[in-house]
Structure formats: structure tokens, C-alpha cells
Write a protein that holds these residues in place. Sequence first.
Motif, mmCIF file in Angstrom:
data_model
loop_
_atom_site.group_PDB
_atom_site.id
_atom_site.type_symbol
_atom_site.label_atom_id
_atom_site.label_comp_id
_atom_site.label_asym_id
_atom_site.label_seq_id
_atom_site.Cartn_x
_atom_site.Cartn_y
_atom_site.Cartn_z
ATOM 1 N N THR A 41 52.242 39.484 46.547
ATOM 2 C CA THR A 41 50.794 39.631 47.250
ATOM 3 C C THR A 41 50.052 40.843 46.432
ATOM 4 O O THR A 41 49.197 40.998 47.134
ATOM 5 C CB THR A 41 51.455 39.989 48.449
ATOM 6 O OG1 THR A 41 52.368 41.228 48.663
ATOM 7 C CG2 THR A 41 52.076 39.102 49.480
ATOM 8 N N LEU A 42 50.472 41.047 45.463
ATOM 9 C CA LEU A 42 49.535 42.305 44.857
ATOM 10 C C LEU A 42 48.224 41.507 44.672
ATOM 11 O O LEU A 42 47.139 42.478 44.975
ATOM 12 C CB LEU A 42 49.952 42.449 43.395
ATOM 13 C CG LEU A 42 51.178 43.548 43.159
ATOM 14 C CD1 LEU A 42 51.742 43.790 41.809
ATOM 15 C CD2 LEU A 42 50.540 44.794 43.699
ATOM 16 N N PRO A 43 47.904 40.496 44.456
ATOM 17 C CA PRO A 43 46.445 40.071 44.508
ATOM 18 C C PRO A 43 45.584 40.046 45.311
ATOM 19 O O PRO A 43 44.292 40.040 45.262
ATOM 20 C CB PRO A 43 46.488 38.662 43.571
ATOM 21 C CG PRO A 43 47.863 38.195 43.084
ATOM 22 C CD PRO A 43 48.735 39.402 43.861
ATOM 23 N N THR A 44 46.213 40.129 46.568
ATOM 24 C CA THR A 44 45.335 40.297 47.745
ATOM 25 C C THR A 44 44.177 41.099 48.016
ATOM 26 O O THR A 44 42.993 40.722 48.101
ATOM 27 C CB THR A 44 46.370 40.350 49.089
ATOM 28 O OG1 THR A 44 47.375 39.515 48.870
ATOM 29 C CG2 THR A 44 45.553 40.186 50.355
ATOM 30 N N ALA A 45 44.342 42.312 47.475
ATOM 31 C CA ALA A 45 43.452 43.330 47.490
ATOM 32 C C ALA A 45 42.356 43.329 46.444
ATOM 33 O O ALA A 45 41.515 43.928 46.252
ATOM 34 C CB ALA A 45 44.019 44.884 47.614
ATOM 35 N N SER A 48 48.251 47.620 45.579
ATOM 36 C CA SER A 48 47.159 47.250 44.838
ATOM 37 C C SER A 48 45.867 47.657 45.452
ATOM 38 O O SER A 48 44.771 48.238 44.761
ATOM 39 C CB SER A 48 47.142 45.686 44.881
ATOM 40 O OG SER A 48 46.961 44.964 45.994
ATOM 41 N N GLY A 49 45.692 47.850 46.842
ATOM 42 C CA GLY A 49 44.646 48.191 47.594
ATOM 43 C C GLY A 49 44.165 49.845 47.124
ATOM 44 O O GLY A 49 43.262 50.113 47.011
ATOM 45 N N ALA A 50 45.259 50.343 47.224
ATOM 46 C CA ALA A 50 45.283 51.970 46.929
ATOM 47 C C ALA A 50 44.866 52.179 45.518
ATOM 48 O O ALA A 50 44.065 53.127 45.088
ATOM 49 C CB ALA A 50 46.731 52.698 47.272
ATOM 50 N N LEU A 55 41.765 49.824 52.553
ATOM 51 C CA LEU A 55 41.697 49.320 54.107
ATOM 52 C C LEU A 55 42.007 47.687 54.142
ATOM 53 O O LEU A 55 42.778 47.380 55.093
ATOM 54 C CB LEU A 55 40.332 49.263 54.727
ATOM 55 C CG LEU A 55 39.958 50.819 54.788
ATOM 56 C CD1 LEU A 55 38.627 50.852 55.479
ATOM 57 C CD2 LEU A 55 40.942 51.391 56.055
ATOM 58 N N ILE A 56 41.684 46.958 53.069
ATOM 59 C CA ILE A 56 42.036 45.541 53.228
ATOM 60 C C ILE A 56 43.436 45.320 53.167
ATOM 61 O O ILE A 56 44.087 44.547 53.811
ATOM 62 C CB ILE A 56 41.178 44.835 51.992
ATOM 63 C CG1 ILE A 56 39.859 44.803 52.490
ATOM 64 C CG2 ILE A 56 41.648 43.296 51.915
ATOM 65 C CD1 ILE A 56 38.970 44.237 51.133
ATOM 66 N N VAL A 60 46.310 43.725 55.697
ATOM 67 C CA VAL A 60 47.210 42.667 55.409
ATOM 68 C C VAL A 60 48.736 43.108 55.738
ATOM 69 O O VAL A 60 49.509 42.368 56.052
ATOM 70 C CB VAL A 60 46.968 42.210 54.056
ATOM 71 C CG1 VAL A 60 48.095 41.128 53.669
ATOM 72 C CG2 VAL A 60 45.577 41.806 53.908
ATOM 73 N N PHE A 61 49.044 44.348 55.387
ATOM 74 C CA PHE A 61 50.157 44.856 55.758
ATOM 75 C C PHE A 61 50.377 45.120 57.199
ATOM 76 O O PHE A 61 51.508 44.790 57.501
ATOM 77 C CB PHE A 61 50.336 46.505 55.024
ATOM 78 C CG PHE A 61 51.543 47.269 55.426
ATOM 79 C CD1 PHE A 61 52.605 46.966 54.716
ATOM 80 C CD2 PHE A 61 51.771 48.121 56.440
ATOM 81 C CE1 PHE A 61 53.859 47.442 54.808
ATOM 82 C CE2 PHE A 61 52.917 48.816 56.411
ATOM 83 C CZ PHE A 61 53.948 48.651 55.826
#
Length: 386
Positions: free
Chosen positions: A19-23, A146-148, A241-242, A246-247
Amino acid sequence: MQAYLAVALVFMINMAGTTLPTAIYHDYQRAFGFSSATITVIFASYAVGVIGALLTMGNWSDQLGRKRMLITGLAASAVSALTFLFADCLAMLLLGRLISGVSAGIFTGTATVAVIESSPPESRAKAMLAATSSNMLRLGFGPVLSGALVEFAPWPMRLSYIAHIALLSLAVLLLRGSPETVRVSEHPKLRIQRLALPRGVRAAFVPVALSGFAGFVVIGFFTAVSPQVMCDVLGYCSGLLIGLAVFLIFICSAIGQAFERRIAQQWRQRVGCVALVVGLMCLIVCASQRSTIAFLIGTILCGVGQGISFRASLGELSNRSPAERKAEVTSAFFVVLYVAISLPVIGIGIAVQSLGISRATIAFAVVTIVIVLISLVLLRRVEKPQ
């Protein structure tokens, strides 16, 4: 560290990578000029890899050994991360997601069993919880990481994969120190996993598969499309935030799975489906009124409802399946779930292009509510007196 905790940590590291690519999807969209439909196709190619691995390698660890298959899964995850790291076109992004799906398909069954088998008898209940409900938490860690990194670090489309490769190195070390839990066959006879439904399971399979389908369609929506909802509808474009949003649905799913056993058996599916319906109605309010509160409440309810209905569906199928056919029935169920997390999401991406993100979200929610309600009606018809 106890062996089952080490294997659970390996499980977490590997699945977080899926799920890394999500952000990062929003960055891909800007950098390469992709449409919303293209982003959902990239996301959905993951499910093709999962289903392919489940069908071809779903039972190989029984003969080749749990550790050997898990090492193979980690290797596939590393290849996926490297593909994303050097990706400069659509084909490489599709390939990276496909290989990531293969890794997840290997881990989905093998790691779950390995965690349980590695635990001592007195810790078996804790290990089972770690291997089931916490799986959603593992998937949720990827977008947060990934978001951070996208928000606060350089190389937004690269650094997350470098970090994951480092974590995979740790996972290999943990796995090497863990015991093998099955006898490795000297002359393995590998075969494709057969999908079949015993006669006594077929009537119950349709309604629980429909509720599971609806729940995983929601998971697919939040993983692939909700970043665009947050950015274009609510005005929140922060990668962190995205990732946290999702988390949230994954952690709520884990809570729902843990809470499921506290609900009377005959009410579990109904409670999960009702929570899904109310959560989807909140998404309609979010899309029509641009309401952040409705989005948060909808995310929480969808996550809890998905978790309850998912675990209740697995329990129902397990109870109705003959002991010698449980693996086949479970594999068939997971194939339905991964179809749910892929094909409908592509449809949503196409709808976004023609209707806009708000109307497409409303249409998605309405269609999914109808599916959940149909599953409830069918479930009532096949219920047996308690």
C-alpha cells in the motif's frame, strides 16, 4: 522475541509495502499526466498479481516449507520496490504493482498459517488475532509511511521504496531466525490451487461473498480513489493526511474484526452490513456537501462494518465447509475479494472522468449500498434456525 511475533513483524513489513503507492498516486498523476482512470488501473493491476499467486502458489508452502515461500514473497516485494524506484513510465508502474500483488498473494495464506503455527499453545489465540485482524493494520502502515515521507522528505516518488527495501532486509533476518513449521517434502508435487464449492456451501457462499465483495470494493475505493476525494472535494492535499485517512479505514477494519466475536452469531453479518450502509450514506453526504465530518464518520463506519462482515463471512464459510475442502472454499472467497478490490475501482476511475469526482463517489456509494442490501436479503433466506 517469540517466533510468532517475529513472523508477524515480517508479515507487517511485507504487506505495508503493497500500500506504499497510495499516498504517491497524486504525484504520479501530476508527474506523468495520468487520468483518474489510469491511476485506478495501476492500482488494480495489484489484484491480478494476487489472484494469480493465490491460484498457482496458494498451497505450495505445504510441501516447500513456509520459510521458503515467505522468502520468495519478500524477494518479489523487493523486486516490486526496485521497479517503482526506477519507474519512469506507465508500464513500469503497472509491472511494479503486478509484482507487489504476487508478493501479497504468496503471503496472504502462507504467513497467516506460519504465524499461528509458530506460536506456543498458550499463545495460540493471540497469534490468531495477530494473523487475522491485524492484517488490516499492516496494510494501513504503508500509506502512513509513504505519506510522511512525501510530505516531509525529498524524492517523494522514490524515498518510500528505499525505506521499504531497508525494512525488507530486516524482515529477511527475522525470518532466517524463525523455525520451519512444516515438514519439507523431498519430492514436492506442485499443482494449481483448485477452486470449488461443495454442494452444502453454495447457498451460503453467494450472500457472504456479496457482503465481502461490497466491503472490499469500499477498501479499494479508499485506497485508490479517496486521495482524490480528499484533495478535490475536501481540499486536503497533504500526503500525510491522505495516508492517515487510508490508515483510519484499515485500523477500523481491525477493530471491527476484533469486536466481531462479541456480537451474537446470528447478528454479525447484519451488524457489519448495516454499518457499511450507514458509512456509505455518509460518503454521499461528504460528496454532496463537501463535509469533512461526514467523510471521517463514513470512513470509520465503513472500516468497522467491513471488518465485522469480513470475519463473519470467513467464519460462516468455515463452519459450513467440510474439513478437507476448507482451503478450496477460502481460496474461492479470496478470489472474489480481490476481484472486488480491482475491477470496480477501474469503473470508478472511468466514472470520475465522465461525471466528476463528487458524482462518481455518490454513484459508487449507491451501487454498493444496493449490493449490501441484496446480500442481506439472500442471507436471510439461507439462515438456518439457531
